[in-house]
Write a protein that holds these residues in place. Structure first.
Motif, short mmCIF file in Angstrom:
data_model
loop_
_atom_site.label_atom_id
_atom_site.label_comp_id
_atom_site.label_asym_id
_atom_site.label_seq_id
_atom_site.Cartn_x
_atom_site.Cartn_y
_atom_site.Cartn_z
N ASP A 109 -0.55 -7.46 -6.65
CA ASP A 109 -0.04 -8.79 -6.25
C ASP A 109 -0.77 -9.35 -5.04
N LEU A 110 -1.25 -8.48 -4.16
CA LEU A 110 -1.88 -8.96 -2.92
C LEU A 110 -3.10 -9.83 -3.19
N PRO A 111 -4.03 -9.42 -4.06
CA PRO A 111 -5.18 -10.31 -4.30
C PRO A 111 -4.82 -11.57 -5.07
N ARG A 112 -3.64 -11.64 -5.66
CA ARG A 112 -3.23 -12.82 -6.42
C ARG A 112 -2.27 -13.71 -5.62
N THR A 113 -2.12 -13.42 -4.36
CA THR A 113 -1.24 -14.22 -3.50
C THR A 113 -2.08 -15.23 -2.73
N ARG A 114 -1.63 -16.47 -2.70
CA ARG A 114 -2.41 -17.51 -2.01
C ARG A 114 -1.49 -18.59 -1.48
N GLY B 184 2.52 -7.90 -10.47
CA GLY B 184 1.13 -8.25 -10.70
C GLY B 184 0.85 -9.73 -10.87
N ARG B 185 1.88 -10.56 -10.78
CA ARG B 185 1.67 -12.00 -10.96
C ARG B 185 1.22 -12.69 -9.69
N GLY B 186 1.36 -12.03 -8.54
CA GLY B 186 1.02 -12.66 -7.27
C GLY B 186 2.09 -13.65 -6.85
N LEU B 187 1.85 -14.32 -5.74
CA LEU B 187 2.82 -15.26 -5.19
C LEU B 187 2.10 -16.51 -4.70
N LEU B 188 2.62 -17.67 -5.06
CA LEU B 188 2.12 -18.95 -4.55
C LEU B 188 3.02 -19.38 -3.41
N LEU B 189 2.44 -19.54 -2.23
CA LEU B 189 3.17 -20.00 -1.04
C LEU B 189 2.84 -21.47 -0.81
N ILE B 190 3.87 -22.32 -0.81
CA ILE B 190 3.66 -23.76 -0.67
C ILE B 190 4.20 -24.24 0.68
N PRO B 191 3.34 -24.73 1.57
CA PRO B 191 3.84 -25.26 2.85
C PRO B 191 4.53 -26.60 2.63
N SER B 192 5.61 -26.83 3.37
CA SER B 192 6.39 -28.05 3.16
C SER B 192 6.81 -28.65 4.50
N GLN C 272 -6.06 -15.32 6.14
CA GLN C 272 -6.23 -14.50 4.93
C GLN C 272 -7.69 -14.10 4.74
N CYS C 273 -8.60 -15.03 5.05
CA CYS C 273 -10.03 -14.73 4.89
C CYS C 273 -10.50 -13.65 5.88
N THR C 274 -9.97 -13.68 7.09
CA THR C 274 -10.47 -12.77 8.12
C THR C 274 -9.67 -11.47 8.20
N HIS C 275 -8.37 -11.50 7.88
CA HIS C 275 -7.52 -10.32 8.05
C HIS C 275 -6.86 -9.86 6.75
N GLY C 276 -7.17 -10.51 5.64
CA GLY C 276 -6.61 -10.10 4.36
C GLY C 276 -5.22 -10.68 4.13
N THR C 277 -4.72 -10.49 2.91
CA THR C 277 -3.42 -11.06 2.55
C THR C 277 -2.30 -10.48 3.38
N GLU C 278 -2.33 -9.18 3.64
CA GLU C 278 -1.25 -8.59 4.46
C GLU C 278 -1.26 -9.18 5.87
N GLY C 279 -2.44 -9.39 6.43
CA GLY C 279 -2.51 -10.03 7.74
C GLY C 279 -1.95 -11.43 7.71
N MET C 280 -2.22 -12.16 6.62
CA MET C 280 -1.67 -13.52 6.48
C MET C 280 -0.16 -13.49 6.35
N LEU C 281 0.38 -12.54 5.58
CA LEU C 281 1.83 -12.46 5.40
C LEU C 281 2.55 -12.18 6.71
N LYS C 282 1.88 -11.53 7.65
CA LYS C 282 2.49 -11.24 8.95
C LYS C 282 2.64 -12.49 9.81
N THR C 283 1.94 -13.57 9.45
CA THR C 283 1.99 -14.78 10.29
C THR C 283 3.25 -15.60 10.07
#
Length: 334
Positions: free
Chosen positions: A10-15, A200-208, A163-174
């Protein structure tokens, strides 16, 4: 509590989505409209919407309660491609799906006669719902879309860079404290206990912009996992959503002419030439002509998509619309 269970796949499919979603903003703004004590940066917006949306609100509010469940078909994934694409998908929802979701809504509160009509999914009722959503979007979202998007984009850019510099887990910590990453689970305070297994479907995060305090997830676990979250907006960008002032409108009219200024003002969110003509109250040929002049001046951009041309404000056009009248400073909330 909301818990989203990740697997390694799921981590590589999260954006993070490219920006705010117009139908999600419509639905969540209906929540903010009901607040007894709106935040100061929404007071002008709320007053404007209540004054100019008297026709669509009685049709939309019964479908979107102040708290709790609202139907997933109101926020289709196709809305990421623009309001009209999302609305087309909404109005094409299968009757069985509308009936099931409206039935779930009925378990928490009695349906109004209008909501019962919607649950039947009849063509005439859905056309009326579509007209109400289009009118509300134009009044409550379209007018402010450039400023709203600019503010939300600052969040999206920050998350994507992380996410580009620290990976998806680093992004999720923000996302703390709204979201808490406790591998392999992403947690959030939520009105009900809900477990979502991504599988395995990943997660779409939508800012609002209009999402407030807690994130919102789709209720149907069979749909692509989606989580809408309150965008983090830095103080320097946190401008109030206020209706376009008369002084600024007059300035634009002197610069561009009344009709062309109206066309530019109508480009709150990207739209086709037909949509632009309807918003500005001009003929299709007139909208096309004015769009050509505005494009040549660098105020809008146009791109062909399938069988239509879509127009959007350029940074220069946005700056012109967002500029305060001469002699008045730009207002920024403290």
């Amino acid at each position: 509590m909301l818990r989203l269970h990740f697997t390694a796949g799921d981590l590589p499919r999260t954006r993070v989505a490219d920006g705010p979603d117009p139908l999600w903003e419509c639905v969540l703004s209906l929540h903010r409209l009901r607040e007894e004590r709106p935040e100061s940066n929404l007071s002008g917006w709320r007053e404007h919407v209540l004054r100019h949306s008297k026709a669509p609100l009685p049709l939309l509010l019964p479908l979107v309660p102040a708290r709790g469940y609202f139907p997933d078909f109101l926020t289709p994934a196709e809305s990421a491609e623009g309001f009209e694409a999302g609305l087309d998908a909404l109005l094409s929802t299968r009757r069985s799906r509308i009936r099931d979701q409206m039935g779930r809504l009925a378990t928490s509160r009695p349906l109004t006669p209008w909501a019962r009509d919607v649950s039947e999914g009849g063509a005439a009722t859905l056309r009326r719902l579509g007209a109400a959503l289009r009118a509300y979007e134009h009044t409550a979202i379209g007018t402010w879309w450039p400023r709203l998007r600019t503010q939300v984009d600052s969040d999206r850019t920050w998350r994507a860079r992380t996410q580009c510099t620290h990976g998806t887990e680093g992004m999720l910590k923000t996302f703390g404290p709204v979201l808490r990453w406790r591998p392999p689970v992403l947690e959030a305070d939520y009105p009900v206990d809900k477990e979502v297994r991504l599988r395995g479907r990943g997660l779409l995060l939508i800012p609002s912009y209009f999402c407030h305090r807690t994130p919102v997830a789709l209720a149907d676990s069979s749909l692509p996992p989606t989580l809408v979250y309150p965008a983090r907006i830095p103080e320097p960008l946190s401008t109030s959503l206020t209706a376009p002032g008369h002084a600024r409108q007059e300035t634009l009219a002197r610069l561009l002419g009344h009709t062309r200024a109206a066309v530019l003002e109508s480009l709150g969110s990207s739209c086709t030439t037909s949509e632009l003509a309807r918003r500005a109250g001009v003929s299709l040929s007139s909208a096309s002509e004015h769009a050509s002049v505005l494009r040549a001046a660098g105020l809008i951009s146009s791109s062909r998509q399938r069988n239509c041309v879509r127009h959007a404000l350029t940074p220069m056009g946005l700056a012109l619309l967002d500029a305060p009248p001469a002699g008045r400073p730009r207002s920024v909330t403290a």
